[in-house]
Design a protein around this motif. Structure first.
Motif, PDB file in Angstrom:
ATOM      1  N   ASN A 140       0.859  -1.186   0.000  1.00  0.00           N
ATOM      2  CA  ASN A 140       0.000   0.000   0.000  1.00  0.00           C
ATOM      3  C   ASN A 140       0.891   1.230   0.000  1.00  0.00           C
ATOM      4  O   ASN A 140       1.836   1.325   0.764  1.00  0.00           O
ATOM      5  N   SER A 141       0.598   2.149  -0.897  1.00  0.00           N
ATOM      6  CA  SER A 141       1.473   3.301  -1.116  1.00  0.00           C
ATOM      7  C   SER A 141       0.654   4.545  -1.403  1.00  0.00           C
ATOM      8  O   SER A 141      -0.493   4.472  -1.823  1.00  0.00           O
ATOM      9  N   THR A 142       1.287   5.682  -1.202  1.00  0.00           N
ATOM     10  CA  THR A 142       0.727   6.961  -1.629  1.00  0.00           C
ATOM     11  C   THR A 142       1.710   7.585  -2.604  1.00  0.00           C
ATOM     12  O   THR A 142       2.869   7.817  -2.259  1.00  0.00           O
ATOM     13  N   PHE A 143       1.246   7.815  -3.809  1.00  0.00           N
ATOM     14  CA  PHE A 143       2.050   8.455  -4.841  1.00  0.00           C
ATOM     15  C   PHE A 143       1.721   9.942  -4.825  1.00  0.00           C
ATOM     16  O   PHE A 143       0.551  10.312  -4.923  1.00  0.00           O
ATOM     17  N   SER A 144       2.720  10.782  -4.699  1.00  0.00           N
ATOM     18  CA  SER A 144       2.533  12.237  -4.659  1.00  0.00           C
ATOM     19  C   SER A 144       2.990  12.848  -5.975  1.00  0.00           C
ATOM     20  O   SER A 144       4.163  12.756  -6.332  1.00  0.00           O
ATOM     21  N   LEU A 145       2.059  13.470  -6.684  1.00  0.00           N
ATOM     22  CA  LEU A 145       2.332  14.121  -7.972  1.00  0.00           C
ATOM     23  C   LEU A 145       2.193  15.623  -7.776  1.00  0.00           C
ATOM     24  O   LEU A 145       1.138  16.099  -7.375  1.00  0.00           O
ATOM     25  N   CYS A 146       3.273  16.358  -8.042  1.00  0.00           N
ATOM     26  CA  CYS A 146       3.296  17.799  -7.773  1.00  0.00           C
ATOM     27  C   CYS A 146       3.836  18.569  -8.967  1.00  0.00           C
ATOM     28  O   CYS A 146       4.641  18.057  -9.734  1.00  0.00           O
ATOM     29  N   ASP A 147       3.384  19.817  -9.082  1.00  0.00           N
ATOM     30  CA  ASP A 147       3.947  20.726 -10.072  1.00  0.00           C
ATOM     31  C   ASP A 147       4.355  22.019  -9.377  1.00  0.00           C
ATOM     32  O   ASP A 147       4.350  22.099  -8.146  1.00  0.00           O
ATOM     33  N   SER A 148       4.700  23.028 -10.150  1.00  0.00           N
ATOM     34  CA  SER A 148       5.230  24.273  -9.585  1.00  0.00           C
ATOM     35  C   SER A 148       4.202  25.048  -8.771  1.00  0.00           C
ATOM     36  O   SER A 148       4.563  25.965  -8.045  1.00  0.00           O
ATOM     37  N   ARG A 149       2.928  24.692  -8.841  1.00  0.00           N
ATOM     38  CA  ARG A 149       1.894  25.412  -8.110  1.00  0.00           C
ATOM     39  C   ARG A 149       1.766  24.971  -6.651  1.00  0.00           C
ATOM     40  O   ARG A 149       1.049  25.579  -5.876  1.00  0.00           O
ATOM     41  N   GLY A 150       2.443  23.884  -6.260  1.00  0.00           N
ATOM     42  CA  GLY A 150       2.454  23.464  -4.865  1.00  0.00           C
ATOM     43  C   GLY A 150       1.344  22.506  -4.478  1.00  0.00           C
ATOM     44  O   GLY A 150       0.641  21.953  -5.314  1.00  0.00           O
ATOM     45  N   ASN A 151       1.200  22.343  -3.155  1.00  0.00           N
ATOM     46  CA  ASN A 151       0.281  21.343  -2.594  1.00  0.00           C
ATOM     47  C   ASN A 151      -1.169  21.513  -3.030  1.00  0.00           C
ATOM     48  O   ASN A 151      -1.882  20.525  -3.205  1.00  0.00           O
ATOM     49  N   ALA A 152      -1.636  22.733  -3.161  1.00  0.00           N
ATOM     50  CA  ALA A 152      -3.050  22.970  -3.457  1.00  0.00           C
ATOM     51  C   ALA A 152      -3.483  22.346  -4.785  1.00  0.00           C
ATOM     52  O   ALA A 152      -4.655  22.008  -4.963  1.00  0.00           O
TER      53      ALA A 152
END
Length: 174
Positions: A140-152
């Motif tokens: 079980n995993s959480t994949f975090s996908l982010c761009d330059s706009r941040g967490n929101a």
């Protein structure tokens, strides 16, 4: 003869007014367009990973054997550590060891992300292996996908032990 002058073209004032209006419209539209492009990119990348995870699960069930997805920088071995944004591979993992061995088929190669977006999992999540029943027990995993706009504007793809994936917007850790 008619001595009426027929004007062809624009006056300098008309041209300046037109350019001013066009400049104002572009200055309003450009930021919206940039956000649209970034939102489209992060959605497409999230969907790409999601479809690869579902393909891995489907192949494990179809083959009645284990199948694995892991980060890969070269498209032939699990070489990406916990950074998935450089690409990944889906392969039939007959022995379930999480490594591409001789005779194990590489089913899909995921391309590296563009636009400077990052995709990673927590430390220790170097792969996800599905069993023949479609479960991902212990992976079980959480994949975090982010761009330059941040967490929101981030995406989190959360995989549970039963092999079910759900996505959340704005909850990933960037």
């Amino acid at each position: 003869m008619n001595n009426l002058a027929i004007d062809k073209g624009f006056t300098v004032i008309e041209l300046l007014v037109t350019l001013s209006v066009a400049g104002i419209l572009l200055s309003v539209a450009a930021p919206s367009y940039r956000d649209f492009v970034q939102e489209s990119r992060i959605t497409a990348q999230s969907n790409s990973l999601l479809s690869s995870i579902m393909l891995t699960k489907s192949e494990a069930i179809k083959r009645n054997s284990t199948a694995t997805i892991c980060p890969s920088t070269n498209g032939i071995a699990c070489t990406g550590g916990t950074v998935w944004s450089n690409g990944w591979i889906v392969f039939a993992d007959a022995d379930g060891n999480g490594a591409v061995d001789a005779g194990e088929e590489i089913i899909q190669v995921g391309a590296a992300f563009t636009g400077g977006n990052t995709l990673q999992t927590s430390v220790g999540d170097l792969r996800v292996t599905f069993t023949a029943n479609g479960f991902s027990m212990g992976f079980n995993s959480t994949f975090s996908l982010c761009d330059s706009r941040g967490n929101a504007h981030s995406r989190a793809l959360i995989l549970n032990n039963q092999g079910r994936v759900r996505t959340e917007k704005g909850t990933a850790t960037c």
